[in-house]
Scaffold this motif. Structure first.
Motif, PDB file in Angstrom:
ATOM      1  N   ALA A   1     -39.947  55.946  62.336  1.00  0.00           N
ATOM      2  CA  ALA A   1     -41.258  55.809  62.966  1.00  0.00           C
ATOM      3  C   ALA A   1     -41.826  57.180  63.310  1.00  0.00           C
ATOM      4  O   ALA A   1     -43.034  57.459  63.122  1.00  0.00           O
ATOM      5  N   GLY A   2     -40.993  58.085  63.796  1.00  0.00           N
ATOM      6  CA  GLY A   2     -41.443  59.429  64.104  1.00  0.00           C
ATOM      7  C   GLY A   2     -41.869  60.172  62.850  1.00  0.00           C
ATOM      8  O   GLY A   2     -42.887  60.903  62.844  1.00  0.00           O
ATOM      9  N   ALA A   3     -41.087  59.999  61.778  1.00  0.00           N
ATOM     10  CA  ALA A   3     -41.443  60.662  60.519  1.00  0.00           C
ATOM     11  C   ALA A   3     -42.755  60.130  59.969  1.00  0.00           C
ATOM     12  O   ALA A   3     -43.618  60.899  59.479  1.00  0.00           O
ATOM     13  N   ALA A   4     -42.953  58.812  60.054  1.00  0.00           N
ATOM     14  CA  ALA A   4     -44.190  58.210  59.556  1.00  0.00           C
ATOM     15  C   ALA A   4     -45.391  58.697  60.361  1.00  0.00           C
ATOM     16  O   ALA A   4     -46.475  58.951  59.809  1.00  0.00           O
ATOM     17  N   ARG A   5     -45.220  58.846  61.646  1.00  0.00           N
ATOM     18  CA  ARG A   5     -46.330  59.297  62.493  1.00  0.00           C
ATOM     19  C   ARG A   5     -46.756  60.716  62.134  1.00  0.00           C
ATOM     20  O   ARG A   5     -47.951  61.042  62.099  1.00  0.00           O
ATOM     21  N   ARG A   6     -45.781  61.561  61.832  1.00  0.00           N
ATOM     22  CA  ARG A   6     -46.100  62.955  61.546  1.00  0.00           C
ATOM     23  C   ARG A   6     -46.784  63.148  60.186  1.00  0.00           C
ATOM     24  O   ARG A   6     -47.572  64.078  60.001  1.00  0.00           O
ATOM     25  N   VAL A   7     -46.473  62.307  59.224  1.00  0.00           N
ATOM     26  CA  VAL A   7     -47.026  62.521  57.869  1.00  0.00           C
ATOM     27  C   VAL A   7     -48.036  61.447  57.477  1.00  0.00           C
ATOM     28  O   VAL A   7     -48.436  61.375  56.297  1.00  0.00           O
ATOM     29  N   MET A   8     -48.424  60.605  58.415  1.00  0.00           N
ATOM     30  CA  MET A   8     -49.311  59.481  58.084  1.00  0.00           C
ATOM     31  C   MET A   8     -50.622  59.947  57.456  1.00  0.00           C
ATOM     32  O   MET A   8     -51.106  59.356  56.475  1.00  0.00           O
ATOM     33  N   ASP A   9     -51.201  61.019  57.994  1.00  0.00           N
ATOM     34  CA  ASP A   9     -52.497  61.484  57.489  1.00  0.00           C
ATOM     35  C   ASP A   9     -52.342  62.315  56.222  1.00  0.00           C
ATOM     36  O   ASP A   9     -53.163  62.218  55.288  1.00  0.00           O
ATOM     37  N   ARG A  10     -51.329  63.148  56.185  1.00  0.00           N
ATOM     38  CA  ARG A  10     -51.176  64.062  55.060  1.00  0.00           C
ATOM     39  C   ARG A  10     -50.439  63.445  53.874  1.00  0.00           C
ATOM     40  O   ARG A  10     -50.743  63.713  52.726  1.00  0.00           O
ATOM     41  N   LYS A  11     -49.429  62.625  54.136  1.00  0.00           N
ATOM     42  CA  LYS A  11     -48.626  62.042  53.055  1.00  0.00           C
ATOM     43  C   LYS A  11     -48.482  60.531  53.301  1.00  0.00           C
ATOM     44  O   LYS A  11     -47.454  60.060  53.792  1.00  0.00           O
ATOM     45  N   PRO A  12     -49.527  59.786  52.984  1.00  0.00           N
ATOM     46  CA  PRO A  12     -49.453  58.348  53.236  1.00  0.00           C
ATOM     47  C   PRO A  12     -48.339  57.652  52.458  1.00  0.00           C
ATOM     48  O   PRO A  12     -47.790  56.651  52.924  1.00  0.00           O
ATOM     49  N   ASP A  13     -47.966  58.152  51.277  1.00  0.00           N
ATOM     50  CA  ASP A  13     -46.876  57.526  50.515  1.00  0.00           C
ATOM     51  C   ASP A  13     -45.529  57.652  51.249  1.00  0.00           C
ATOM     52  O   ASP A  13     -44.728  56.713  51.295  1.00  0.00           O
ATOM     53  N   VAL A  14     -45.312  58.869  51.808  1.00  0.00           N
ATOM     54  CA  VAL A  14     -44.070  59.078  52.573  1.00  0.00           C
ATOM     55  C   VAL A  14     -44.063  58.196  53.829  1.00  0.00           C
ATOM     56  O   VAL A  14     -43.046  57.610  54.193  1.00  0.00           O
ATOM     57  N   ALA A  15     -45.233  58.082  54.459  1.00  0.00           N
ATOM     58  CA  ALA A  15     -45.324  57.228  55.643  1.00  0.00           C
ATOM     59  C   ALA A  15     -45.054  55.774  55.288  1.00  0.00           C
ATOM     60  O   ALA A  15     -44.384  55.039  56.032  1.00  0.00           O
ATOM     61  N   ALA A  16     -45.604  55.373  54.137  1.00  0.00           N
ATOM     62  CA  ALA A  16     -45.365  53.994  53.701  1.00  0.00           C
ATOM     63  C   ALA A  16     -43.885  53.742  53.441  1.00  0.00           C
ATOM     64  O   ALA A  16     -43.336  52.672  53.767  1.00  0.00           O
ATOM     65  N   GLU A  17     -43.198  54.736  52.852  1.00  0.00           N
ATOM     66  CA  GLU A  17     -41.764  54.583  52.607  1.00  0.00           C
ATOM     67  C   GLU A  17     -40.985  54.492  53.914  1.00  0.00           C
ATOM     68  O   GLU A  17     -40.034  53.706  54.036  1.00  0.00           O
ATOM     69  N   SER A  18     -41.425  55.291  54.895  1.00  0.00           N
ATOM     70  CA  SER A  18     -40.766  55.210  56.201  1.00  0.00           C
ATOM     71  C   SER A  18     -40.971  53.845  56.843  1.00  0.00           C
ATOM     72  O   SER A  18     -40.064  53.286  57.463  1.00  0.00           O
ATOM     73  N   LEU A  19     -42.180  53.293  56.676  1.00  0.00           N
ATOM     74  CA  LEU A  19     -42.440  51.963  57.232  1.00  0.00           C
ATOM     75  C   LEU A  19     -41.607  50.890  56.531  1.00  0.00           C
ATOM     76  O   LEU A  19     -41.148  49.931  57.156  1.00  0.00           O
ATOM     77  N   ARG A  20     -41.410  51.062  55.210  1.00  0.00           N
ATOM     78  CA  ARG A  20     -40.540  50.110  54.509  1.00  0.00           C
ATOM     79  C   ARG A  20     -39.104  50.218  55.016  1.00  0.00           C
ATOM     80  O   ARG A  20     -38.395  49.207  55.154  1.00  0.00           O
ATOM     81  N   THR A  21     -38.680  51.430  55.300  1.00  0.00           N
ATOM     82  CA  THR A  21     -37.330  51.609  55.869  1.00  0.00           C
ATOM     83  C   THR A  21     -37.232  50.947  57.238  1.00  0.00           C
ATOM     84  O   THR A  21     -36.217  50.303  57.568  1.00  0.00           O
ATOM     85  N   ILE A  22     -38.295  51.104  58.052  1.00  0.00           N
ATOM     86  CA  ILE A  22     -38.318  50.458  59.366  1.00  0.00           C
ATOM     87  C   ILE A  22     -38.233  48.940  59.213  1.00  0.00           C
ATOM     88  O   ILE A  22     -37.495  48.252  59.935  1.00  0.00           O
ATOM     89  N   GLU A  23     -38.990  48.424  58.250  1.00  0.00           N
ATOM     90  CA  GLU A  23     -38.967  46.984  58.008  1.00  0.00           C
ATOM     91  C   GLU A  23     -37.568  46.515  57.609  1.00  0.00           C
ATOM     92  O   GLU A  23     -37.062  45.511  58.115  1.00  0.00           O
ATOM     93  N   GLN A  24     -36.937  47.277  56.714  1.00  0.00           N
ATOM     94  CA  GLN A  24     -35.590  46.918  56.272  1.00  0.00           C
ATOM     95  C   GLN A  24     -34.583  46.995  57.418  1.00  0.00           C
ATOM     96  O   GLN A  24     -33.738  46.111  57.586  1.00  0.00           O
TER      97      GLN A  24
END
Length: 447
Positions: A258-281
């Protein structure tokens, strides 16, 4: 008789010598009173019946006096359990005095039974066994002297001797009359006193055994309650360890991602999306693990196979490699290796021990990710033998340092590792290494 008397005094320091029989209850005292009154009434009737067949023909004392003497011999038994030794001594004196006063009354069965009961009660109920031994010795010596005097001094056998001298063959036996009378009276009195003492000893020891059994039953009940209390505490500790290992691992993953997704949400939405999928899993896996744990807690036995309710087997050794692979996806390069001193040694690891090894690996990697700057870790699962004892060991080593400004942990995770190791009679080594990094080494003994 002396051998019987020695049994009255148990060896000094033994349990018997220290035990005192509990005082009689009010119900027992009430029964004694009723029993003595009934016994006296029956004895009075028996006395009159014996008078009808001529048993008291030579007695010239008043009838009312005979009944009073009989009552005097019987009614002290009311106190036979409360003051056993005193009643025995008093009734021994009464026995001799009243027998000399009204000899015909002393041969009444109720008269003899009453004195027998006093002897029995003294041995059965006396608290101080030393006093009982002294009192019984006095009684036996007094009765022996009385018997000797009655045979040698009194004229009890004068009539018998006259009949023998007149040639009455029916009086002749293998011994002379005086010797025969002495031996016969000795045998009767030995059986009388010995029987009373042995019966009293039997009653006293039965009471001791009942007390011991009651104490043992109480002790067993207390021990059972203590074992049950300890079992509850151990079960609570086990549940706490499982909850911590299940929740802490997945919540840690969710927090990091969640922290990683927050930091890159604006600049790297793909990385944020991957982090959210990890959170979901991770959240789904946490729910699954929680259901598995709750399913085990609700059942009487551990779950080994999936069932219709959706529960799965508890994790074991094969799942450690998958756990290491999952950490790589989270950015921690984990190298996992298995080393067996004997081929197939890890196949002999029991399911509870395998679960403890898995939880140890899970907690070790969670701590590396949460509290360390390490980018890599080495995890080794190995077996070995010391002397004749087989063991299995899991070692996790990282190359990082404590994370600055990291949230301090509760310490329950490391405590849980130590508790798991202790359950399997092993040893744990947890702490920083001299050349940097952190080591968690847990060795478990294989049963």
């Amino acid at each position: 008789m002396l051998n019987i008397l020695r049994r009255l005094v148990p060896p000094t320091g033994s349990e018997e010598s220290r035990w005192e029989r509990p005082s009689p209850t009010q119900e027992q005292l009430r029964r004694d009173l009723i029993g003595v009154v009934v016994f006296f009434l029956i004895s009075a009737v028996a006395l009159e019946l014996s008078r009808g067949v001529g048993a008291m023909a030579e007695e010239r004392s008043p009838i009312w006096l005979q009944h009073c003497v009989l009552a005097l011999m019987i009614f002290p038994l009311v106190l036979r359990r409360r003051f056993p030794v005193a009643v025995m001594l008093v009734m021994s004196a009464l026995f001799i005095i009243l027998s000399l006063w009204i000899p015909a009354l002393s041969i009444q069965l109720s008269y003899q039974v009453a004195y027998f009961a006093s002897l029995y009660s003294a041995v059965a109920w006396a608290k101080d066994r030393r006093v009982l031994w002294l009192g019984t010795t006095v009684v036996v010596v007094a009765m022996t002297l009385w018997l000797i005097l009655s045979l040698t001094v009194s004229n009890t056998f004068d009539g018998m001797l006259e009949r023998v001298s007149e040639g009455d063959e029916t009086w002749r036996g293998i011994l002379d009359p005086l010797t025969s009378a002495a031996v016969y009276n000795f045998m009767v009195n030995f059986a009388y006193f010995g029987g009373a003492i042995l019966a009293g000893l039997s009653s006293w020891r039965n009471a001791l055994q009942r007390t011991q059994l009651a104490q043992q039953a109480e002790q067993i009940a207390q021990q059972s309650a203590e074992l049950a209390r300890r079992a509850v505490i151990e079960e609570r500790l086990r549940i706490a360890r499982e909850l911590h290992d299940v929740v802490a691992h997945h919540v840690s993953v969710i927090g990091v991602q969640a922290g990683a997704a927050r930091r890159v949400m604006d600049r790297k939405p793909d990385v944020a999306a991957e982090s959210l999928r990890t959170i979901e899993q991770a959240s789904r896996q946490a729910v699954t693990d929680m259901r598995n744990l709750l399913g085990v807690l609700r059942s009487d036995t551990s779950v080994e196979e999936a069932d219709d309710g959706g529960r799965h087997p508890e994790p074991g050794l094969p799942d450690i490699s998958a756990l290491a692979e999952l950490q790589r996806e989270f950015g921690l390069d984990v190298t996992f290796s298995r080393i067996e001193d004997v081929s197939g040694a890890l196949d002999d690891v029991s399911a509870p021990l395998a679960l403890s090894l898995y939880r140890t690996a899970q907690e070790s990697l969670t701590n590396v990710r949460r509290h360390s700057t390490a980018s890599a870790a080495v995890m080794t699962l190995r077996t070995g033998q010391t002397a004749e004892q087989r063991w299995v060991e899991l070692e996790t080593v990282d190359n990082g340092r404590p994370r600055p400004r990291a949230e301090p942990g509760s310490g329950f995770g490391l405590q849980g590792i130590r508790e798991r190791v202790a359950l399997h009679r092993g040893a744990a080594e947890i702490g920083p290494r001299a050349d940097g990094g952190w080591r968690v080494r847990a060795r478990f003994l294989m049963s």
